[in-house]
Design a protein around this motif. Structure first.
Motif, PDB file in Angstrom:
ATOM      1  N   PRO A  16     -36.016  15.294  32.544  1.00 46.71           N
ATOM      2  CA  PRO A  16     -36.386  16.683  32.836  1.00 46.71           C
ATOM      3  C   PRO A  16     -35.201  17.430  33.462  1.00 46.71           C
ATOM      4  CG  PRO A  16     -37.925  15.141  33.864  1.00 46.71           C
ATOM      5  CD  PRO A  16     -36.811  14.341  33.307  1.00 46.71           C
ATOM      6  N   TRP A  17     -35.160  18.730  33.220  1.00 43.89           N
ATOM      7  CA  TRP A  17     -34.098  19.546  33.796  1.00 43.89           C
ATOM      8  C   TRP A  17     -34.620  20.946  34.088  1.00 43.89           C
ATOM      9  CZ3 TRP A  17     -32.951  23.586  30.442  1.00 43.89           C
ATOM     10  CH2 TRP A  17     -33.208  23.378  29.086  1.00 43.89           C
ATOM     11  N   VAL A  18     -33.892  21.614  34.979  1.00 44.02           N
ATOM     12  CA  VAL A  18     -34.276  22.961  35.404  1.00 44.02           C
ATOM     13  C   VAL A  18     -33.035  23.843  35.316  1.00 44.02           C
ATOM     14  CG1 VAL A  18     -35.172  24.354  37.314  1.00 44.02           C
ATOM     15  CG2 VAL A  18     -36.076  22.047  36.917  1.00 44.02           C
ATOM     16  N   LEU A  19     -33.205  24.998  34.679  1.00 41.09           N
ATOM     17  CA  LEU A  19     -32.111  25.939  34.476  1.00 41.09           C
ATOM     18  C   LEU A  19     -32.256  27.119  35.431  1.00 41.09           C
ATOM     19  CD1 LEU A  19     -29.697  26.937  32.761  1.00 41.09           C
ATOM     20  CD2 LEU A  19     -31.380  27.910  31.172  1.00 41.09           C
ATOM     21  N   PHE A  20     -31.137  27.509  36.015  1.00 40.43           N
ATOM     22  CA  PHE A  20     -31.097  28.644  36.931  1.00 40.43           C
ATOM     23  C   PHE A  20     -30.420  29.839  36.259  1.00 40.43           C
ATOM     24  CE2 PHE A  20     -31.959  25.012  39.460  1.00 40.43           C
ATOM     25  CZ  PHE A  20     -32.765  25.474  40.484  1.00 40.43           C
ATOM     26  N   GLU A  21     -30.605  30.994  36.820  1.00 41.92           N
ATOM     27  CA  GLU A  21     -30.246  32.277  36.208  1.00 41.92           C
ATOM     28  C   GLU A  21     -28.807  32.376  35.698  1.00 41.92           C
ATOM     29  OE1 GLU A  21     -30.611  37.022  37.261  1.00 41.92           O
ATOM     30  OE2 GLU A  21     -30.767  35.578  38.887  1.00 41.92           O
ATOM     31  N   HIS A  22     -27.845  31.813  36.387  1.00 41.90           N
ATOM     32  CA  HIS A  22     -26.442  31.996  36.015  1.00 41.90           C
ATOM     33  C   HIS A  22     -25.860  30.815  35.238  1.00 41.90           C
ATOM     34  CE1 HIS A  22     -26.551  35.654  38.302  1.00 41.90           C
ATOM     35  NE2 HIS A  22     -27.048  34.976  39.320  1.00 41.90           N
ATOM     36  N   GLY A  23     -26.725  29.927  34.728  1.00 42.45           N
ATOM     37  CA  GLY A  23     -26.262  28.864  33.840  1.00 42.45           C
ATOM     38  C   GLY A  23     -26.140  27.490  34.447  1.00 42.45           C
ATOM     39  N   THR A  24     -26.570  27.326  35.701  1.00 37.31           N
ATOM     40  CA  THR A  24     -26.523  26.008  36.320  1.00 37.31           C
ATOM     41  C   THR A  24     -27.788  25.243  35.975  1.00 37.31           C
ATOM     42  OG1 THR A  24     -25.151  26.811  38.128  1.00 37.31           O
ATOM     43  CG2 THR A  24     -26.321  24.746  38.499  1.00 37.31           C
ATOM     44  N   CYS A  25     -27.604  23.972  35.634  1.00 39.02           N
ATOM     45  CA  CYS A  25     -28.703  23.101  35.261  1.00 39.02           C
ATOM     46  C   CYS A  25     -28.736  21.917  36.212  1.00 39.02           C
ATOM     47  CB  CYS A  25     -28.487  22.621  33.832  1.00 39.02           C
ATOM     48  SG  CYS A  25     -29.793  21.542  33.229  1.00 39.02           S
ATOM     49  N   VAL A  26     -29.909  21.612  36.716  1.00 39.65           N
ATOM     50  CA  VAL A  26     -30.119  20.431  37.547  1.00 39.65           C
ATOM     51  C   VAL A  26     -30.931  19.448  36.722  1.00 39.65           C
ATOM     52  CG1 VAL A  26     -31.131  19.507  39.664  1.00 39.65           C
ATOM     53  CG2 VAL A  26     -30.010  21.748  39.692  1.00 39.65           C
ATOM     54  N   PHE A  46     -26.966  20.930  47.488  1.00 37.54           N
ATOM     55  CA  PHE A  46     -25.723  20.416  46.924  1.00 37.54           C
ATOM     56  C   PHE A  46     -24.956  21.405  46.049  1.00 37.54           C
ATOM     57  CE2 PHE A  46     -28.520  16.687  47.500  1.00 37.54           C
ATOM     58  CZ  PHE A  46     -27.757  16.026  48.454  1.00 37.54           C
ATOM     59  N   GLY A  47     -25.461  22.623  45.868  1.00 36.43           N
ATOM     60  CA  GLY A  47     -24.811  23.570  44.976  1.00 36.43           C
ATOM     61  C   GLY A  47     -23.810  24.521  45.586  1.00 36.43           C
ATOM     62  N   PRO A  48     -24.029  24.990  46.824  1.00 44.26           N
ATOM     63  CA  PRO A  48     -23.092  25.969  47.369  1.00 44.26           C
ATOM     64  C   PRO A  48     -21.673  25.400  47.509  1.00 44.26           C
ATOM     65  CG  PRO A  48     -25.117  25.956  48.647  1.00 44.26           C
ATOM     66  CD  PRO A  48     -25.170  24.775  47.710  1.00 44.26           C
ATOM     67  N   VAL A  49     -20.700  26.261  47.234  1.00 47.41           N
ATOM     68  CA  VAL A  49     -19.302  25.870  47.346  1.00 47.41           C
ATOM     69  C   VAL A  49     -18.885  26.007  48.799  1.00 47.41           C
ATOM     70  CG1 VAL A  49     -16.951  26.421  46.634  1.00 47.41           C
ATOM     71  CG2 VAL A  49     -18.847  26.621  44.993  1.00 47.41           C
ATOM     72  N   LEU A  79     -24.790  20.677  36.808  1.00 43.69           N
ATOM     73  CA  LEU A  79     -23.796  21.112  35.824  1.00 43.69           C
ATOM     74  C   LEU A  79     -23.962  22.601  35.559  1.00 43.69           C
ATOM     75  CD1 LEU A  79     -24.767  18.257  33.400  1.00 43.69           C
ATOM     76  CD2 LEU A  79     -22.599  18.328  34.629  1.00 43.69           C
ATOM     77  N   THR A  80     -22.880  23.262  35.183  1.00 37.66           N
ATOM     78  CA  THR A  80     -22.952  24.687  34.868  1.00 37.66           C
ATOM     79  C   THR A  80     -22.312  24.939  33.513  1.00 37.66           C
ATOM     80  OG1 THR A  80     -22.822  25.206  37.223  1.00 37.66           O
ATOM     81  CG2 THR A  80     -22.393  27.016  35.691  1.00 37.66           C
ATOM     82  N   HIS A  81     -23.007  25.728  32.684  1.00 37.86           N
ATOM     83  CA  HIS A  81     -22.482  26.086  31.367  1.00 37.86           C
ATOM     84  C   HIS A  81     -21.693  27.380  31.463  1.00 37.86           C
ATOM     85  CE1 HIS A  81     -22.925  27.969  27.273  1.00 37.86           C
ATOM     86  NE2 HIS A  81     -22.318  26.831  27.011  1.00 37.86           N
ATOM     87  N   ARG A 103     -22.204  28.419  39.791  1.00 36.82           N
ATOM     88  CA  ARG A 103     -23.030  27.440  40.507  1.00 36.82           C
ATOM     89  C   ARG A 103     -23.341  27.933  41.924  1.00 36.82           C
ATOM     90  NH1 ARG A 103     -19.765  22.790  41.819  1.00 36.82           N
ATOM     91  NH2 ARG A 103     -19.834  23.453  43.968  1.00 36.82           N
ATOM     92  N   HIS A 104     -22.337  28.482  42.588  1.00 35.76           N
ATOM     93  CA  HIS A 104     -22.545  28.986  43.946  1.00 35.76           C
ATOM     94  C   HIS A 104     -23.584  30.115  43.961  1.00 35.76           C
ATOM     95  CE1 HIS A 104     -21.618  29.743  48.138  1.00 35.76           C
ATOM     96  NE2 HIS A 104     -21.631  31.032  47.835  1.00 35.76           N
ATOM     97  N   ARG A 105     -23.493  31.025  42.995  1.00 34.78           N
ATOM     98  CA  ARG A 105     -24.491  32.106  42.909  1.00 34.78           C
ATOM     99  C   ARG A 105     -25.884  31.538  42.695  1.00 34.78           C
ATOM    100  NH1 ARG A 105     -23.357  37.032  39.110  1.00 34.78           N
ATOM    101  NH2 ARG A 105     -25.245  37.703  40.163  1.00 34.78           N
ATOM    102  N   ASP A 106     -25.992  30.575  41.768  1.00 33.07           N
ATOM    103  CA  ASP A 106     -27.298  29.961  41.523  1.00 33.07           C
ATOM    104  C   ASP A 106     -27.815  29.250  42.768  1.00 33.07           C
ATOM    105  OD1 ASP A 106     -27.927  30.743  38.896  1.00 33.07           O
ATOM    106  OD2 ASP A 106     -26.727  29.128  38.030  1.00 33.07           O
ATOM    107  N   ALA A 107     -26.937  28.607  43.509  1.00 31.21           N
ATOM    108  CA  ALA A 107     -27.343  27.846  44.699  1.00 31.21           C
ATOM    109  C   ALA A 107     -27.732  28.744  45.867  1.00 31.21           C
ATOM    110  CB  ALA A 107     -26.218  26.909  45.123  1.00 31.21           C
TER     111      ALA A 107
END
Length: 122
Positions: A16-26, A46-49, A79-81, A103-107
Motif C-alpha cells: 500500500p502507498w499514499v500520495l501527497f499533493e506535491h508528488g511525495t509517496c509514502v 521523517f519528511g521535513p528537510v 520517495l518523491t516524483h 518532499r518538504h512541502r508535502d511534509a
C-alpha cells in the motif's frame, strides 16, 4: 498520466502507498489501520528537510521512457516524483534539490491526494 497513475506504474501494487499533493509517496511496509493517517505521521516525522543531518540527503533515480525522476530520501519508504520539465535544469543535483523541496512541502502541508491499498485504489 495522472500522478497516481505514475506511482501505480512504478510500484506495481506490491505494498500500500499514499500520495501527497506535491508528488511525495509514502510506501507502507507495515500497514495497519488508517493508511492515510499512518503515512501522514511517517511523513510528518521523517519528511521535513533539516540542514546538517540525514533529512537533507537525497538520491536521484532516472525513470525509463521519459517518466521523470524519483528522488529518494534517507527513508527508503519516502520517495518523491519529479516530472520531466518540472525542474529548472536537468542535472541530478538540481533535480534532487527540487524533489527534496517538494518532499518538504508535502511534509509540512500533509495533504493526502490518493491512497492505494494492495487490494486496489481507495
Amino acid at each position: 498520466m495522472s500522478e497516481a497513475g505514475v506511482w501505480r506504474a512504478i510500484l506495481t501494487g506490491a505494498r500500500p502507498w499514499v500520495l501527497f499533493e506535491h508528488g511525495t509517496c509514502v510506501v507502507l511496509t507495515e500497514p495497519e489501520g488508517d493508511l492515510a493517517h499512518q503515512a501522514t505521521e511517517l511523513l510528518r516525522t521523517f519528511g521535513p528537510v533539516r540542514g546538517g543531518g540525514a533529512a537533507g540527503d537525497f538520491g536521484v533515480i532516472t525513470l525509463d521512457e521519459g517518466g521523470g525522476w524519483l528522488v529518494t530520501s534517507y527513508r527508503p519508504d519516502v520517495l518523491t516524483h519529479v516530472a520531466p520539465g518540472e525542474p529548472p535544469a536537468e542535472s541530478d543535483v538540481t533535480i534532487g534539490l527540487f524533489g527534496r523541496s517538494k518532499r518538504h512541502r508535502d511534509a509540512t502541508e500533509l495533504h493526502v491526494v490518493h491512497v492505494e491499498d494492495v487490494a486496489g485504489p481507495a
